[in-house]
Write an enzyme that holds these catalytic residues in place. Structure first.
Site, PDB file in Angstrom:
ATOM      1  N   GLY A 191       0.804  -1.222   0.000  1.00 34.13           N
ATOM      2  CA  GLY A 191       0.000   0.000   0.000  1.00 34.13           C
ATOM      3  C   GLY A 191       0.834   1.267   0.000  1.00 34.13           C
ATOM      4  N   VAL A 192       0.356   2.265   0.735  1.00 35.43           N
ATOM      5  CA  VAL A 192       1.030   3.558   0.749  1.00 35.43           C
ATOM      6  C   VAL A 192       2.409   3.440   1.414  1.00 35.43           C
ATOM      7  CG1 VAL A 192      -0.035   4.443   2.880  1.00 35.43           C
ATOM      8  CG2 VAL A 192       0.600   6.022   1.079  1.00 35.43           C
ATOM      9  N   ASP A 193       2.504   2.533   2.381  1.00 35.39           N
ATOM     10  CA  ASP A 193       3.778   2.276   3.071  1.00 35.39           C
ATOM     11  C   ASP A 193       4.862   1.890   2.053  1.00 35.39           C
ATOM     12  OD1 ASP A 193       5.554   1.801   5.085  1.00 35.39           O
ATOM     13  OD2 ASP A 193       4.564   0.018   5.900  1.00 35.39           O
ATOM     14  N   SER A 217      -5.600   3.171   7.507  1.00 40.35           N
ATOM     15  CA  SER A 217      -6.373   1.932   7.759  1.00 40.35           C
ATOM     16  C   SER A 217      -7.432   1.624   6.702  1.00 40.35           C
ATOM     17  CB  SER A 217      -7.072   1.952   9.136  1.00 40.35           C
ATOM     18  OG  SER A 217      -6.143   1.710  10.143  1.00 40.35           O
ATOM     19  N   GLY A 234      -7.209   0.897   3.567  1.00 41.79           N
ATOM     20  CA  GLY A 234      -6.827   0.032   2.445  1.00 41.79           C
ATOM     21  C   GLY A 234      -6.734  -1.405   2.925  1.00 41.79           C
ATOM     22  N   TYR A 275      -5.964  -2.626   5.686  1.00 43.77           N
ATOM     23  CA  TYR A 275      -6.537  -2.864   7.025  1.00 43.77           C
ATOM     24  C   TYR A 275      -8.072  -2.805   7.057  1.00 43.77           C
ATOM     25  CZ  TYR A 275      -1.979  -3.047   9.407  1.00 43.77           C
ATOM     26  OH  TYR A 275      -0.723  -3.404   9.843  1.00 43.77           O
TER      27      TYR A 275
HETATM   28  N1  AR6 Z   1      -1.088   8.215  -1.803  1.00 42.04           N
HETATM   29  C1  AR6 Z   1      -2.197   8.431  -1.050  1.00 42.04           C
HETATM   30  N2  AR6 Z   1      -2.973   7.422  -0.627  1.00 42.04           N
HETATM   31  C2  AR6 Z   1      -2.630   6.173  -0.966  1.00 42.04           C
HETATM   32  C3  AR6 Z   1      -1.493   5.870  -1.745  1.00 42.04           C
HETATM   33  C4  AR6 Z   1      -0.700   6.955  -2.168  1.00 42.04           C
HETATM   34  N3  AR6 Z   1       0.391   6.795  -2.899  1.00 42.04           N
HETATM   35  N4  AR6 Z   1      -1.437   4.522  -1.924  1.00 42.04           N
HETATM   36  C5  AR6 Z   1      -2.496   4.006  -1.280  1.00 42.04           C
HETATM   37  N5  AR6 Z   1      -3.229   4.987  -0.713  1.00 42.04           N
HETATM   38  P1  AR6 Z   1      -3.001   1.169   2.873  1.00 42.04           P
HETATM   39  P2  AR6 Z   1      -3.710   0.588   5.657  1.00 42.04           P
HETATM   40  C6  AR6 Z   1      -4.457   4.915   0.080  1.00 42.04           C
HETATM   41  O1  AR6 Z   1      -3.404  -0.193   2.460  1.00 42.04           O
HETATM   42  O2  AR6 Z   1      -5.072   0.254   5.259  1.00 42.04           O
HETATM   43  C7  AR6 Z   1       0.796  -1.819   4.502  1.00 42.04           C
HETATM   44  O3  AR6 Z   1       1.234  -3.075   4.083  1.00 42.04           O
HETATM   45  C8  AR6 Z   1      -5.285   3.677  -0.071  1.00 42.04           C
HETATM   46  O4  AR6 Z   1      -6.163   3.797  -1.167  1.00 42.04           O
HETATM   47  O5  AR6 Z   1      -1.743   1.695   2.335  1.00 42.04           O
HETATM   48  O6  AR6 Z   1      -3.499   1.491   6.836  1.00 42.04           O
HETATM   49  C9  AR6 Z   1       1.341  -1.446   5.860  1.00 42.04           C
HETATM   50  O7  AR6 Z   1       2.658  -1.888   6.057  1.00 42.04           O
HETATM   51  C10 AR6 Z   1      -6.037   3.685   1.245  1.00 42.04           C
HETATM   52  O8  AR6 Z   1      -7.193   4.519   1.145  1.00 42.04           O
HETATM   53  O9  AR6 Z   1      -2.839   1.264   4.485  1.00 42.04           O
HETATM   54  C11 AR6 Z   1       0.380  -2.132   6.786  1.00 42.04           C
HETATM   55  O10 AR6 Z   1       0.706  -3.492   6.926  1.00 42.04           O
HETATM   56  C12 AR6 Z   1      -5.080   4.338   2.229  1.00 42.04           C
HETATM   57  O11 AR6 Z   1      -4.040   4.911   1.431  1.00 42.04           O
HETATM   58  C13 AR6 Z   1      -0.919  -2.008   6.064  1.00 42.04           C
HETATM   59  O12 AR6 Z   1      -0.610  -1.879   4.689  1.00 42.04           O
HETATM   60  C14 AR6 Z   1      -4.445   3.361   3.205  1.00 42.04           C
HETATM   61  O13 AR6 Z   1      -4.203   2.111   2.553  1.00 42.04           O
HETATM   62  C15 AR6 Z   1      -1.666  -0.767   6.480  1.00 42.04           C
HETATM   63  O14 AR6 Z   1      -2.940  -0.765   5.900  1.00 42.04           O
END
Ligand code: AR6
Length: 365
Positions: free
Chosen positions: A31-33, A116, A118, A120
């Site tokens: 994801g964003v991480d 959270s 995405g 999560y």
């Molecule tokens: N810019 C802005 N938002 C984004 C981007 C970006 N480049 N990429 C994704 N999003 P997520 P979580 C949005 O899954 O749910 C990781 O593996 C995405 O659409 O990144 O908190 C971590 O290491 C969503 O709405 O994070 C953890 O294990 C939001 O960012 C786990 O995922 C969050 O999605 C965390 O899950």
């Protein structure tokens, strides 16, 4: 104080700090991480290894390395597990602790993804609600000059509940009027409409601009008529008359936008700060409006104040008119705002979430 919602990739956002939706190891993931680590380069992971992880709802800070931001604030959000397992409290803590860390590190601008929402699994509309409520409260109580962006990445995500989305959709369908069709019905042709003098012809800004334009003209001022026309002798008297008439018009002019705004704030028993915060309007902009009787705000600013003041539709129309605007059924955004005013829902965050979901410009900031 304002809170902005924007659509972008957070790794491209230029601000003091961006927030990473991390996991408790802080050692990267999907994801964003994953995107943040890739864009920052391997130095970020190296620093993260020294942090010893982070508990859900807490936050830790690192440098931004190759990212266009000074810092990355890492916060592990809760995993959605039905909603009755402390998810909301933990998500609130993520935002609160990240903002506190940003403030302690003297950040003036901060960007958050929807933590959270995405991998999560936190429902996006609820995640956005927690984000906007917590950020707004923090800005209002602790950091009035900080600017915070909620960055939404995916194009088609629902940011409001499906029920609200479809209610607004129907309201738009019932009220939307095709502009061209409407103009033709009323005036026969569009050109005709463009030539009809409207009250806007007397609006403050246009009067200001006429002065401004005429003073920039190459014609010396003593040889110019009021609107910059070349003077001839026979025009002198009528020019004098124009001046006199205009002075009278200006003196007898109705209450201005700024005067009406200040009057309404008093009538509602609000403090100025309460009003501009509720409108999601910057303090500096409010000061400008307050100190300039003839200030002409943008339509969205005027509407933001109408919402903050909890005006009825009729009062909203009056306030807009003072700024030279009208509510229009050929504008989706106007219809959406009308939907909320009619329903007496005066929460600017909710309205902005709806505007955002329909790809419309937001109110206030
Ligand atoms: N810019 C802005 N938002 C984004 C981007 C970006 N480049 N990429 C994704 N999003 P997520 P979580 C949005 O899954 O749910 C990781 O593996 C995405 O659409 O990144 O908190 C971590 O290491 C969503 O709405 O994070 C953890 O294990 C939001 O960012 C786990 O995922 C969050 O999605 C965390 O899950």
């Amino acid at each position: 104080m304002p809170l902005h919602i924007i659509r972008n990739d957070i790794t491209k956002v230029h601000c003091d700090a961006i927030v990473n939706a991390a996991n408790t190891s802080l050692l990267g993931g999907g994801g964003v991480d994953g995107m943040i680590h890739r864009a920052a380069g391997p130095e970020l992971l190296k620093e993260c290894r020294t942090l010893g992880g982070c508990q859900t709802g807490q936050a830790k800070i690192t440098k931004g390395y190759k990212l266009p931001c000074k810092y990355v604030i890492h916060t592990p959000g809760p995993i959605w597990n039905g909603g009755n397992n402390n998810e909301k409290e933990l998500l609130t803590s993520c935002y609160y602790n990240s903002l506190k860390l940003a403030k302690d590190s003297e950040c003036k601008t901060v960007a958050f993804p929807l933590i959270s929402s995405g991998i999560y699994g936190y429902p996006k509309d609820q995640a956005l609600q927690v984000a906007s409520e917590t950020i707004s409260r923090f800005l209002s109580e602790k950091a009035p000059d900080m600017i915070v962006y909620i960055v939404v990445f995916d194009k088609n995500s629902y940011l409001i509940s499906e029920k609200l989305y479809s209610d607004i959709r129907s309201f738009i369908d019932d009220n939307y009027v095709d502009e061209l069709h409407n103009d033709k019905e009323l005036f026969g042709t569009r050109e005709l409409f463009n030539n009809i003098p409207t009250s806007a012809a007397f609006d403050d800004d246009i009067i200001h601009n006429s002065y401004e334009n005429s003073s920039k003209s190459s014609i010396p001022s003593n040889k110019r008529g009021f609107f910059g026309r070349k003077k001839n002798t026979s025009a002198v008297q009528s020019e004098e008359k124009e001046h006199q008439e205009l002075s009278v018009m200006l003196q007898s002019m109705d209450e201005s936008f700024s005067e009406m705004l200040l009057r309404k704030i008093d009538e509602k028993g609000m403090k100025d700060s309460e009003c501009y915060k509720k409108a999601n309007i910057d303090r500096k902009l409010f000061s400008k409006i307050r100190s300039d009787r003839l200030y002409k705000p943008s339509k969205n600013t005027a509407l933001a104040f109408a919402v903050a003041l909890e005006l009825s539709i009729e009062e909203t129309k009056d306030l807009l008119q003072k700024a030279g605007f009208a509510l229009s059924h050929s504008s989706k955004s106007d219809i959406i705002i009308e939907y909320f005013i009619v329903k007496k829902i005066y929460d600017i965050i909710t309205i902005n979430e709806a505007l955002f979901s329909f790809d419309q410009k937001l109110l206030g900031a």
